[in-house]
Write a protein that holds these residues in place. Structure first.
Motif, PDB file in Angstrom:
ATOM      1  N   SER A   6     -10.106   0.710   5.931  1.00  0.00           N
ATOM      2  CA  SER A   6      -8.893   0.833   6.739  1.00  0.00           C
ATOM      3  C   SER A   6      -8.098  -0.465   6.703  1.00  0.00           C
ATOM      4  O   SER A   6      -8.654  -1.552   6.579  1.00  0.00           O
ATOM      5  CB  SER A   6      -9.249   1.163   8.187  1.00  0.00           C
ATOM      6  OG  SER A   6      -9.863   2.414   8.272  1.00  0.00           O
ATOM      7  N   HIS A   7      -6.799  -0.321   6.817  1.00  0.00           N
ATOM      8  CA  HIS A   7      -5.895  -1.474   6.888  1.00  0.00           C
ATOM      9  C   HIS A   7      -5.392  -1.554   8.325  1.00  0.00           C
ATOM     10  O   HIS A   7      -4.751  -0.621   8.822  1.00  0.00           O
ATOM     11  CB  HIS A   7      -4.736  -1.307   5.916  1.00  0.00           C
ATOM     12  CG  HIS A   7      -3.766  -2.441   5.965  1.00  0.00           C
ATOM     13  ND1 HIS A   7      -4.075  -3.705   5.513  1.00  0.00           N
ATOM     14  CD2 HIS A   7      -2.503  -2.504   6.445  1.00  0.00           C
ATOM     15  CE1 HIS A   7      -3.034  -4.497   5.708  1.00  0.00           C
ATOM     16  NE2 HIS A   7      -2.070  -3.794   6.270  1.00  0.00           N
ATOM     17  N   THR A  39     -11.152  -8.677   9.830  1.00  0.00           N
ATOM     18  CA  THR A  39     -11.475  -8.872   8.420  1.00  0.00           C
ATOM     19  C   THR A  39     -12.967  -8.702   8.176  1.00  0.00           C
ATOM     20  O   THR A  39     -13.379  -8.083   7.195  1.00  0.00           O
ATOM     21  CB  THR A  39     -11.002 -10.257   7.940  1.00  0.00           C
ATOM     22  OG1 THR A  39      -9.591 -10.308   8.057  1.00  0.00           O
ATOM     23  CG2 THR A  39     -11.393 -10.507   6.501  1.00  0.00           C
ATOM     24  N   THR A  98      -9.373  -5.511   5.359  1.00  0.00           N
ATOM     25  CA  THR A  98      -7.951  -5.846   5.242  1.00  0.00           C
ATOM     26  C   THR A  98      -7.267  -5.786   6.597  1.00  0.00           C
ATOM     27  O   THR A  98      -7.514  -4.883   7.390  1.00  0.00           O
ATOM     28  CB  THR A  98      -7.208  -4.914   4.268  1.00  0.00           C
ATOM     29  OG1 THR A  98      -7.189  -3.599   4.804  1.00  0.00           O
ATOM     30  CG2 THR A  98      -7.858  -4.907   2.896  1.00  0.00           C
ATOM     31  N   HIS A  99      -6.431  -6.775   6.823  1.00  0.00           N
ATOM     32  CA  HIS A  99      -5.585  -6.759   8.019  1.00  0.00           C
ATOM     33  C   HIS A  99      -4.304  -7.523   7.717  1.00  0.00           C
ATOM     34  O   HIS A  99      -4.215  -8.271   6.754  1.00  0.00           O
ATOM     35  CB  HIS A  99      -6.313  -7.333   9.243  1.00  0.00           C
ATOM     36  CG  HIS A  99      -6.244  -8.821   9.369  1.00  0.00           C
ATOM     37  ND1 HIS A  99      -7.065  -9.668   8.660  1.00  0.00           N
ATOM     38  CD2 HIS A  99      -5.433  -9.616  10.108  1.00  0.00           C
ATOM     39  CE1 HIS A  99      -6.774 -10.922   8.968  1.00  0.00           C
ATOM     40  NE2 HIS A  99      -5.786 -10.921   9.839  1.00  0.00           N
ATOM     41  N   ASP A 100      -3.332  -7.273   8.553  1.00  0.00           N
ATOM     42  CA  ASP A 100      -2.040  -7.937   8.461  1.00  0.00           C
ATOM     43  C   ASP A 100      -1.710  -8.435   9.857  1.00  0.00           C
ATOM     44  O   ASP A 100      -1.779  -7.660  10.821  1.00  0.00           O
ATOM     45  CB  ASP A 100      -0.988  -6.932   7.975  1.00  0.00           C
ATOM     46  CG  ASP A 100       0.401  -7.527   7.810  1.00  0.00           C
ATOM     47  OD1 ASP A 100       0.549  -8.764   7.850  1.00  0.00           O
ATOM     48  OD2 ASP A 100       1.344  -6.735   7.640  1.00  0.00           O
ATOM     49  N   ARG A 158       5.442  -2.746   7.222  1.00  0.00           N
ATOM     50  CA  ARG A 158       4.109  -3.272   7.521  1.00  0.00           C
ATOM     51  C   ARG A 158       3.397  -2.387   8.543  1.00  0.00           C
ATOM     52  O   ARG A 158       2.194  -2.128   8.422  1.00  0.00           O
ATOM     53  CB  ARG A 158       4.218  -4.711   8.031  1.00  0.00           C
ATOM     54  CG  ARG A 158       4.724  -5.653   6.948  1.00  0.00           C
ATOM     55  CD  ARG A 158       5.134  -6.995   7.500  1.00  0.00           C
ATOM     56  NE  ARG A 158       3.982  -7.771   7.936  1.00  0.00           N
ATOM     57  CZ  ARG A 158       4.091  -8.917   8.599  1.00  0.00           C
ATOM     58  NH1 ARG A 158       5.291  -9.413   8.900  1.00  0.00           N
ATOM     59  NH2 ARG A 158       3.009  -9.579   8.955  1.00  0.00           N
ATOM     60  N   ARG A 167       2.288   0.990   6.855  1.00  0.00           N
ATOM     61  CA  ARG A 167       1.096   0.885   5.998  1.00  0.00           C
ATOM     62  C   ARG A 167      -0.210   0.871   6.784  1.00  0.00           C
ATOM     63  O   ARG A 167      -1.277   1.100   6.239  1.00  0.00           O
ATOM     64  CB  ARG A 167       1.161  -0.388   5.153  1.00  0.00           C
ATOM     65  CG  ARG A 167       2.026  -0.270   3.940  1.00  0.00           C
ATOM     66  CD  ARG A 167       1.782  -1.424   2.956  1.00  0.00           C
ATOM     67  NE  ARG A 167       1.844  -2.747   3.563  1.00  0.00           N
ATOM     68  CZ  ARG A 167       2.911  -3.531   3.548  1.00  0.00           C
ATOM     69  NH1 ARG A 167       4.020  -3.136   2.958  1.00  0.00           N
ATOM     70  NH2 ARG A 167       2.886  -4.708   4.112  1.00  0.00           N
ATOM     71  N   ALA A 168      -0.131   0.574   8.074  1.00  0.00           N
ATOM     72  CA  ALA A 168      -1.343   0.413   8.883  1.00  0.00           C
ATOM     73  C   ALA A 168      -2.070   1.736   9.089  1.00  0.00           C
ATOM     74  O   ALA A 168      -1.452   2.781   9.247  1.00  0.00           O
ATOM     75  CB  ALA A 168      -0.983  -0.191  10.238  1.00  0.00           C
ATOM     76  N   ASP A 169      -3.393   1.644   9.107  1.00  0.00           N
ATOM     77  CA  ASP A 169      -4.237   2.772   9.512  1.00  0.00           C
ATOM     78  C   ASP A 169      -4.572   2.680  10.991  1.00  0.00           C
ATOM     79  O   ASP A 169      -5.043   3.651  11.582  1.00  0.00           O
ATOM     80  CB  ASP A 169      -5.539   2.774   8.708  1.00  0.00           C
ATOM     81  CG  ASP A 169      -5.304   3.028   7.234  1.00  0.00           C
ATOM     82  OD1 ASP A 169      -4.585   3.987   6.905  1.00  0.00           O
ATOM     83  OD2 ASP A 169      -5.836   2.262   6.409  1.00  0.00           O
TER      84      ASP A 169
END
Length: 187
Positions: A5-6, A32, A37-39, A67, A70-72
């Protein structure tokens, strides 16, 4: 097997001298470790258009729309201001709509009393956006006392509680990502 997952970690405080970014950095490192993955979206660095242009149901492109899309899932790192969450976070929520839909979130709140009233107010708004909030959330009581030279140093019970909330977020992220892919919601 699905890809990891992001997760977007969203720092909600706009103040210059603020804990929010320090806590968001800590939360991002934990994410992380769990998701790969993370933003980090720091609202203090993401100007939004004038509210005069705001339309119901979101208002088009902003500097963070892609942004968020794109997130889950999301981790909201928010202070409690006057028994609620900050106005800057409400603006960011209102400027977007479909980017939030059918995605999970957990909340890491903070304040003198742990910021849990901000979390409770946020839950109702997120539900209106078809979001699922994890049952487990974490409220940090006066986290400025847990600062070290390299940032926030979480007491062990806090780290464990946050990891449990991330476990729920992980499950919901996978589940809702599959649902969005296999059974898209027809509006």
């Amino acid at each position: 097997m699905t890809s990891p997952s992001h997760i977007v970690v969203l720092a909600a405080s706009l103040h210059g001298e603020r804990m929010g970014r320090v806590l968001a950095d800590w939360a991002g490192a934990r994410v992380t470790d769990r998701f790969a993955t993370h933003d980090l979206v720091d609202l203090a660095e993401c100007p939004l258009p004038d509210d005069e242009l705001l339309q119901p149901g979101g208002s088009g492109e902003t500097v963070i729309a892609e942004r968020l899309d794109r997130a889950d899932g999301f981790v909201f790192v928010t202070p409690e201001y006057n028994h609620s969450y900050p106005a800057g976070l409400k603006r960011a929520i209102d400027w977007h709509y479909r980017e939030w839909m059918f995605k999970p979130a957990t909340v890491l709140s903070y304040g003198v009393q742990g910021g849990l009233l901000a979390t409770e107010h946020l839950r109702g708004v997120l539900a209106e956006l078809h979001m699922v909030t994890t049952r487990r959330v974490v409220g940090l009581h006066a986290p400025w006392y847990d600062l070290g030279p390299s940032g926030y140093i979480a007491p062990e019970p806090v780290a464990k509680a946050f990891d449990m909330a991330l476990g729920e977020l992980d499950w919901w992220s996978d589940t809702l990502r599959a649902a969005r892919r296999d059974r898209p919601y027809a509006q």
